[in-house]
Design a protein around this motif. Structure first.
Motif, short mmCIF file in Angstrom:
data_model
loop_
_atom_site.label_atom_id
_atom_site.label_comp_id
_atom_site.label_asym_id
_atom_site.label_seq_id
_atom_site.Cartn_x
_atom_site.Cartn_y
_atom_site.Cartn_z
N GLN A 1 32.18 28.47 44.49
CA GLN A 1 33.80 28.77 44.94
C GLN A 1 33.59 29.89 45.86
N ARG A 2 34.57 29.91 46.78
CA ARG A 2 34.74 31.08 47.66
C ARG A 2 35.57 32.09 47.10
N ARG A 3 35.11 33.31 47.64
CA ARG A 3 36.07 34.51 47.56
C ARG A 3 36.08 35.25 48.62
N GLU A 4 37.39 35.75 49.24
CA GLU A 4 37.51 36.75 50.22
C GLU A 4 37.33 38.00 49.86
N LEU A 5 36.48 38.88 50.38
CA LEU A 5 36.28 40.33 49.77
C LEU A 5 37.37 41.02 50.45
N ALA A 6 37.58 42.07 49.62
CA ALA A 6 38.69 42.99 49.81
C ALA A 6 38.20 44.10 50.76
N ALA A 7 39.28 44.85 51.54
CA ALA A 7 38.73 45.85 52.27
C ALA A 7 38.10 47.15 51.26
N PRO A 8 37.01 47.88 51.91
CA PRO A 8 36.40 49.05 50.94
C PRO A 8 37.54 50.14 50.74
N ARG B 1 28.09 37.19 39.34
CA ARG B 1 29.01 37.98 38.78
C ARG B 1 29.21 39.44 39.25
N LEU B 2 28.09 39.93 39.46
CA LEU B 2 27.80 41.26 40.02
C LEU B 2 28.62 41.56 41.50
N VAL B 3 28.46 40.45 42.41
CA VAL B 3 29.31 40.39 43.64
C VAL B 3 30.80 40.46 43.18
N GLU B 4 31.10 39.70 42.57
CA GLU B 4 32.49 39.48 42.20
C GLU B 4 33.17 40.89 41.53
N LEU B 5 32.33 41.39 40.68
CA LEU B 5 32.69 42.89 40.03
C LEU B 5 32.67 43.83 40.91
N ALA B 6 31.81 43.79 41.79
CA ALA B 6 31.70 45.02 42.70
C ALA B 6 32.80 45.09 43.71
N ASP B 7 33.03 43.79 43.76
CA ASP B 7 34.33 43.59 44.99
C ASP B 7 35.86 44.10 44.33
N ALA B 8 35.62 43.89 43.21
CA ALA B 8 37.03 44.07 42.35
C ALA B 8 36.84 45.53 42.32
N ALA B 9 35.81 46.23 41.83
CA ALA B 9 35.66 47.66 41.83
C ALA B 9 35.73 48.59 42.93
N GLY B 10 35.84 48.05 44.28
CA GLY B 10 35.86 48.66 45.27
C GLY B 10 34.33 49.37 45.45
N ALA B 11 33.31 48.76 45.10
CA ALA B 11 32.04 49.17 45.13
C ALA B 11 31.13 48.54 46.50
N LEU B 12 31.75 47.74 47.23
CA LEU B 12 31.15 47.17 48.32
C LEU B 12 31.61 48.14 49.38
N GLU B 13 30.70 48.63 49.93
CA GLU B 13 30.86 49.91 51.14
C GLU B 13 31.12 49.26 52.36
N ASP B 14 30.42 48.11 52.76
CA ASP B 14 30.40 47.24 53.97
C ASP B 14 30.65 45.86 53.41
#
Length: 395
Positions: free
Chosen positions: A17-24, A357-370
């Motif tokens: 499935q696709r997911r658009e990542l949020a802004a950091p 799942r880590l990628v998904e949760l990191a995005d939701a938590a604002g933990a992807l710096e770039d």
């Protein structure tokens, strides 16, 4: 790659499935020391990508990347807890690499005025079964190495002591003898069996309640040589119970990567400071959350740090001792190491669905710096492993 921040492919129930990542998040590095809580991030080590970092081989460390990660943590106003289980003690980090890591990290800490504590253990011993006196001597050897380099000390739980001790009195004896040789107050460490099954029954009893009594006795008898205790049982009730009984002048450092938001916030009377592997994955978030407490904004603290707890629970999911794989994976996604590799081959410790799942949760938590970099790396990783990444996502 489509999307302003990046689009990722995620694995869910056997489907892509696709997911658009949020802004950091737009967190700001502190310009003054954090005040309301003391917080250490337990840092990992980065291997050389062309090193022989296979199971059983000596650790071949990328020192530039490893030390740069510590500077990243210090830049956010957090302390670094080094050479501990997050750095793969007893899971790939050998004795020679441990000694060098302590020396190098201590030198880097001095260069920037960074707060540093390091793990002291008995893991350099060749024999698995040794006497209590040998445990004491091994602890003291590592204690002196850390102190000689100017590092603060965390007296880690010892597998050798767990095997040698016949009951609580043996633990009290060993800690009394080792602490008598410390030149400055140290932090004790109670690491539960979820992190290391060989430490089951540490402090001499199967049940936690009598072990709480033993810890209180050790700390009360040696209070002038103890700064506090890091408690890593993943049980908030046990931590709160011990926190209420700590001798005056000592501190509880939560090592509970499941419940740290409430434990750090406190109950209005007592709170825990932090020494967490999870904070290595979310250092900017942790810094901003404590800054919110400094500003008298407990709601902001929970708004920032709250979403990271679900991420941490997944990183530290059973079998918990493989949490280090998630820490290194997130460091790679965030550009803090050149490849998703670990000493001892431990990057194979988690499945592809777990990492997705880590990628998904990191995005939701604002933990992807770039997010754009994270998307590029993750989608390429999936493609390398044979996942059919949709063309609309890109690699």
């Amino acid at each position: 790659m489509s999307g302003q921040m990046g689009t990722v492919a995620l694995l869910r129930d056997g489907q892509v499935q696709r997911r658009e990542l949020a802004a950091p998040p737009t967190f700001t590095r502190p310009t003054a020391p954090l005040r309301s809580r003391v917080a250490y991030a337990a840092a990992h080590v980065v291997p050389r990508i062309d090193g022989e970092n296979v199971p059983g081989a000596p650790a071949d460390i990328d020192w530039d990347a490893t030390l740069a990660f510590r500077h990243h943590v210090w830049s956010w106003g957090l302390g670094v807890a080094d050479a501990m289980d997050t750095a793969q003690r007893n899971m790939g980090l050998d004795a020679a690499a441990t000694r060098e890591l302590i020396a190098r990290s201590a030198a880097e800490a001095r260069s920037v005025g960074g707060d540093l504590v390091v793990g002291v253990n008995t893991d350099h011993l060749d024999d698995e079964v040794v006497s209590l006196q040998a445990v004491i001597d091994a602890y003291v050897e590592q204690l002196h190495h850390a102190e000689d380099h100017g590092a603060g000390v965390v007296l880690m739980a010892s597998r050798h002591l767990a095997r040698a001790a016949s009951g609580p009195a043996d633990y009290e004896h060993v800690y009394r003898e080792v602490l008598a040789r410390a030149s400055a107050p140290v932090v004790l460490h109670w690491l539960g069996a979820a992190f290391d099954p060989k430490l089951a029954g540490y402090f001499g009893a199967v049940d936690v309640a009598p072990n709480l009594d033993t810890v209180v006795r050790i700390m009360s008898e040696n209070v002038e040589r103890i700064r506090g205790i890091k408690m890593s049982l993943l049980d908030a009730g046990h931590e709160i119970a011990l926190r209420a009984r700590l001798p005056e002048g000592t501190t509880m450092f939560t090592g509970d990567d499941y419940h740290y938001v409430d434990l750090i916030a406190g109950d209005g009377t007592r709170h825990s400071d932090a020494l967490l592997g999870a904070f290595a994955a979310v250092a900017p978030n942790a810094s901003a959350a404590i800054a919110a407490l400094d500003a008298g904004d407990p709601g902001g603290y929970r708004r920032i740090l709250g979403p990271t707890e679900e991420l941490a629970r997944h990183v530290f999911a059973a079998p918990t001792w493989f949490y280090k794989t998630g820490i290194a994976f997130l460091a790679w996604l965030n550009g803090h190491q050149p490849a998703f590799t670990m000493v001892g081959g431990l990057h194979a410790g988690r499945s592809l669905p777990h990492l997705s799942r880590l990628v998904e949760l990191a995005d939701a938590a604002g933990a992807l710096e770039d997010p754009a970099l994270a998307a590029q790396r993750w989608n390429g990783f999936l493609a390398l492993l044979g996942v059919d990444v949709p063309a609309a996502v890109g690699v």
